[in-house]
Design a protein around this motif. Sequence first.
Motif, PDB file in Angstrom:
ATOM      1  N   TRP A 327      23.874  49.370 -15.638  1.00  0.00           N
ATOM      2  CA  TRP A 327      23.215  47.889 -14.986  1.00  0.00           C
ATOM      3  C   TRP A 327      22.651  47.776 -13.728  1.00  0.00           C
ATOM      4  O   TRP A 327      21.623  48.238 -12.961  1.00  0.00           O
ATOM      5  CB  TRP A 327      22.777  46.724 -15.573  1.00  0.00           C
ATOM      6  N   VAL A 328      23.798  47.835 -13.042  1.00  0.00           N
ATOM      7  CA  VAL A 328      23.972  47.295 -11.256  1.00  0.00           C
ATOM      8  C   VAL A 328      23.525  48.503 -10.620  1.00  0.00           C
ATOM      9  O   VAL A 328      22.366  49.027  -9.882  1.00  0.00           O
ATOM     10  CB  VAL A 328      24.946  46.653 -10.541  1.00  0.00           C
ATOM     11  N   GLU A 329      23.636  49.453 -11.460  1.00  0.00           N
ATOM     12  CA  GLU A 329      23.544  50.926 -10.192  1.00  0.00           C
ATOM     13  C   GLU A 329      22.152  51.268 -10.819  1.00  0.00           C
ATOM     14  O   GLU A 329      21.498  51.375  -9.973  1.00  0.00           O
ATOM     15  CB  GLU A 329      24.448  51.742 -10.472  1.00  0.00           C
ATOM     16  N   GLY A 333      19.306  50.485  -7.434  1.00  0.00           N
ATOM     17  CA  GLY A 333      19.651  51.321  -6.585  1.00  0.00           C
ATOM     18  C   GLY A 333      21.227  51.319  -5.301  1.00  0.00           C
ATOM     19  O   GLY A 333      21.370  51.865  -4.204  1.00  0.00           O
ATOM     20  N   ILE A 334      22.201  51.088  -6.187  1.00  0.00           N
ATOM     21  CA  ILE A 334      23.329  51.336  -5.377  1.00  0.00           C
ATOM     22  C   ILE A 334      24.835  51.752  -6.419  1.00  0.00           C
ATOM     23  O   ILE A 334      24.270  52.315  -7.319  1.00  0.00           O
ATOM     24  CB  ILE A 334      24.423  49.352  -6.099  1.00  0.00           C
ATOM     25  N   SER A 335      25.523  53.359  -5.765  1.00  0.00           N
ATOM     26  CA  SER A 335      26.316  54.294  -5.950  1.00  0.00           C
ATOM     27  C   SER A 335      27.143  53.475  -5.541  1.00  0.00           C
ATOM     28  O   SER A 335      27.374  53.621  -4.548  1.00  0.00           O
ATOM     29  CB  SER A 335      25.629  55.492  -5.645  1.00  0.00           C
ATOM     30  N   PHE A 336      28.208  53.478  -6.435  1.00  0.00           N
ATOM     31  CA  PHE A 336      29.776  52.805  -6.966  1.00  0.00           C
ATOM     32  C   PHE A 336      30.537  53.833  -6.168  1.00  0.00           C
ATOM     33  O   PHE A 336      30.366  55.261  -7.165  1.00  0.00           O
ATOM     34  CB  PHE A 336      30.450  52.440  -7.492  1.00  0.00           C
ATOM     35  N   GLU A 342      36.294  49.892  -8.843  1.00  0.00           N
ATOM     36  CA  GLU A 342      37.663  49.542  -9.163  1.00  0.00           C
ATOM     37  C   GLU A 342      37.910  47.982  -8.916  1.00  0.00           C
ATOM     38  O   GLU A 342      38.034  47.182  -9.235  1.00  0.00           O
ATOM     39  CB  GLU A 342      38.958  49.625  -8.252  1.00  0.00           C
ATOM     40  N   ALA A 343      36.987  47.829  -8.006  1.00  0.00           N
ATOM     41  CA  ALA A 343      37.087  46.478  -6.760  1.00  0.00           C
ATOM     42  C   ALA A 343      36.028  44.949  -7.547  1.00  0.00           C
ATOM     43  O   ALA A 343      36.317  44.682  -8.356  1.00  0.00           O
ATOM     44  CB  ALA A 343      35.920  46.480  -5.609  1.00  0.00           C
ATOM     45  N   VAL A 344      35.122  46.109  -8.018  1.00  0.00           N
ATOM     46  CA  VAL A 344      33.740  44.768  -8.824  1.00  0.00           C
ATOM     47  C   VAL A 344      34.769  44.697 -10.200  1.00  0.00           C
ATOM     48  O   VAL A 344      34.226  43.629 -10.679  1.00  0.00           O
ATOM     49  CB  VAL A 344      32.794  46.015  -9.097  1.00  0.00           C
ATOM     50  N   ARG A 345      35.243  45.531 -11.365  1.00  0.00           N
ATOM     51  CA  ARG A 345      35.863  44.997 -12.300  1.00  0.00           C
ATOM     52  C   ARG A 345      36.964  44.637 -12.091  1.00  0.00           C
ATOM     53  O   ARG A 345      37.106  43.775 -13.266  1.00  0.00           O
ATOM     54  CB  ARG A 345      36.572  46.724 -12.389  1.00  0.00           C
ATOM     55  N   LYS A 368      27.400  42.814  -3.127  1.00  0.00           N
ATOM     56  CA  LYS A 368      26.776  42.600  -3.859  1.00  0.00           C
ATOM     57  C   LYS A 368      26.895  43.278  -5.151  1.00  0.00           C
ATOM     58  O   LYS A 368      26.299  42.445  -6.186  1.00  0.00           O
ATOM     59  CB  LYS A 368      25.547  44.188  -3.320  1.00  0.00           C
ATOM     60  N   GLY A 369      27.261  44.376  -5.531  1.00  0.00           N
ATOM     61  CA  GLY A 369      27.318  44.545  -7.350  1.00  0.00           C
ATOM     62  C   GLY A 369      28.436  43.579  -7.715  1.00  0.00           C
ATOM     63  O   GLY A 369      28.117  42.939  -9.148  1.00  0.00           O
TER      64      GLY A 369
END
Length: 748
Positions: A327-329, A333-336, A342-345, A368-369
């Motif tokens: 949903w965030v991506e 407009g973010i591409s992880f 791994e960091a957001v999880r 941001k994520g």
Amino acid sequence: MSGNASQLEIRAQVERVTYYNEENNYTIAKVKIEGRNSQVTVVGTLYSVVPGEVLRLKGSWEVHRRWGEQFRITSYETLLPATVKGIERYLGSGMIKGIGPVMAKRLVARFRETTLDVIDTDMDRLREVPGIGQKRIDMIRTAWEEQKEVRNVMVFLQGNGVSPAYAARIYRFYGGDAVRMVSENPYRLAVDIFGIGFLTADSIAANLGIGKEAPLRIETGILYVLGQLASEGHLFFPCDLLVERCSEVLEVDRAKIPEALSNLVAQRKVVLEEPGQLSGGTPKYRDGIVYLASLHVSEKGVAELLGRLAAHPRQMRLLNVEEALRWVEGTRGISFSLRQLEAVRASLEQKMLVITGGPGTGKTTIIKGIIAVAGKTGQKVLLAAPTGRAAKRMTEATGAEARTIHRLLEYGPGSSSSEGGFKRNESNPLDAGLVIIDEASMVDVPLMYHLLKAVPPQATLVLVGDVDQLPSVGPGSVLKDIISSGCVRTVRLDEIFRQSTKSMIIVNAHRINGGEMPLFERHTGQGQDFFFVDIEDPDEVLRYVVSLCRDGIPSRFGLHPVNDIQVLTPMHRGVVGVSNMNARLQEALNSSTDGISRGGRFFKMGDKVLQTRNNYEKDVYNGDIGTVIAIDREVQDLSVDFEGKVVSYDFKEADELILAYAISVHKSQGSEYPAVVMPVLTQHYLLLQRNLLYTAITRGKKLVYLVGTKKALSIAIRNDKPHKRYTLLAERLREAKTVPGLRPHVSG
């Protein structure tokens, strides 16, 4: 040089000050003396003298091989001027609050040679002068009495072999009791007065007859040495080395130190940890280790509070993590990258998380994520950074409000001193489910302790920073110690994103951090934003840097010489040190003639200035940079614009400001500038370290110029051993690993 060494006494009226060194008050001034038609040069220690001031100087005549005859000052006394012209210049200089140049002219026109006598003995007669009412008279009366008291303190200090530069500060703190308080216990100065250390207090004490082996002196001396060690970054010091250091500094027998140390332990001013008290910690220090009591509380507190935070049950989140990330991506407009995912999880799985990496590795994208995912769960997120500039950058980068840590914790002068002045603490925690701290490498142990006290136990704490930068200015190495403890999940970012590889600043920052020399030639597809200019002579380096800031960069890159360019230097002293570079850059970049000399500093309209300490009443903080926009001599007020926020300083508060055309690399932490210019010379040998050079380069957003020698650059890059800091935080965290939730983690 040659000349007559016998002591002479002359009476001189100051015409103009041609040079002033704020570090040691060394002054070169032009004066008029009786019997000579032309002006005479005097050199020596003078504290912030102004034109029109009359001085009784003691010293000797000498002939300088370049500058000719001059009078070298050994001591001086301030006198009141006697001529009409001298009185007008003296009063018009802004020395007396309520009297500026215009009012000085009116006063002298009315009272002539008796002007100062009228002010001193019959103040109410000032009503005879147009434009002076009771309010103005009261202001002048207060300022005049204070000036007299300050002069008394100056005479007392000078009589005891101490520079009068400290007189105003001492009077401001103690008021009319200054001489009595200092006479009773001169060592209180080292504790009470900002900028006055043990050595100054010791000089006064010696003149007052306090012996070298007096218990008061040795105990205060130990506290002074521990304070100096803390300013070098140490939380404690090995007992045997401390005894040796104190013996050298105090010039007393080693045998005298342990008894004084025991007295300080009994007074709970210091803590002595014996070997074996902490497994894996003190055993290697056979005689134990010594802390200032407050630092011992802070270091133990950080370890205990991190353990408590990690052990507290997580809040339940009804959230499909993978769906939230998609949903965030899709919506932001973010591409992880894989490491960013791994960091957001991890921020959803851990109670504590560290994210570290250099420039261009995507730390901001992760923040941001994390914020976006937290928003899906309805968590309240708080963002903070150690400095105002870092907080502002965090706000601009994320679109969410970020504050300084001090503001987050609601620091206030009225707050409990036992809580360090912070209103937010264990009994009044922050209202947050997630707390993110950026530029965490800048956070020292005492500040981290107060932050952790305020983080609610159910919350998640995320620390983001570049562990390879310089450590905090204050004591400890918090981020490094937390990572090296292995007890907190750490995600290390080492991939430079494609868009960042176009910047030679970022490419070279990573090369330097990896121990490689930077690339200077232009590469295909990479911008020309990183330059090295090979100059060996320090005077030539100084001239080139000034020319670069004044003409070279503005004409070639269209950047403003003051607002967009920041000179960073490793040193405070020397030809290319902070002090001298500021004087030369001020001269080259600011043509204003409207200025004041106060507190050993000369400020002009339009000057770029830096706040040197946190001032919570004014809401300005150490490292904030602003511009002088107004000088009012009558009310003795200096106004500084800090990026839209105008702050007023009484002239007596001007010692909180320094010129900021050039600043130290340490002062630049947490900030970014369009262009950075840095001298790199072998004269800086002791300070040339990889992390210092890396920190300086990563401050530049669009442009970096290094001016110096490749040999000095190579020395810095090879020197990968930062100054050792005595800290046991990592060991204390490992000791706390038995606490549920605080377990060793494998770093990413």
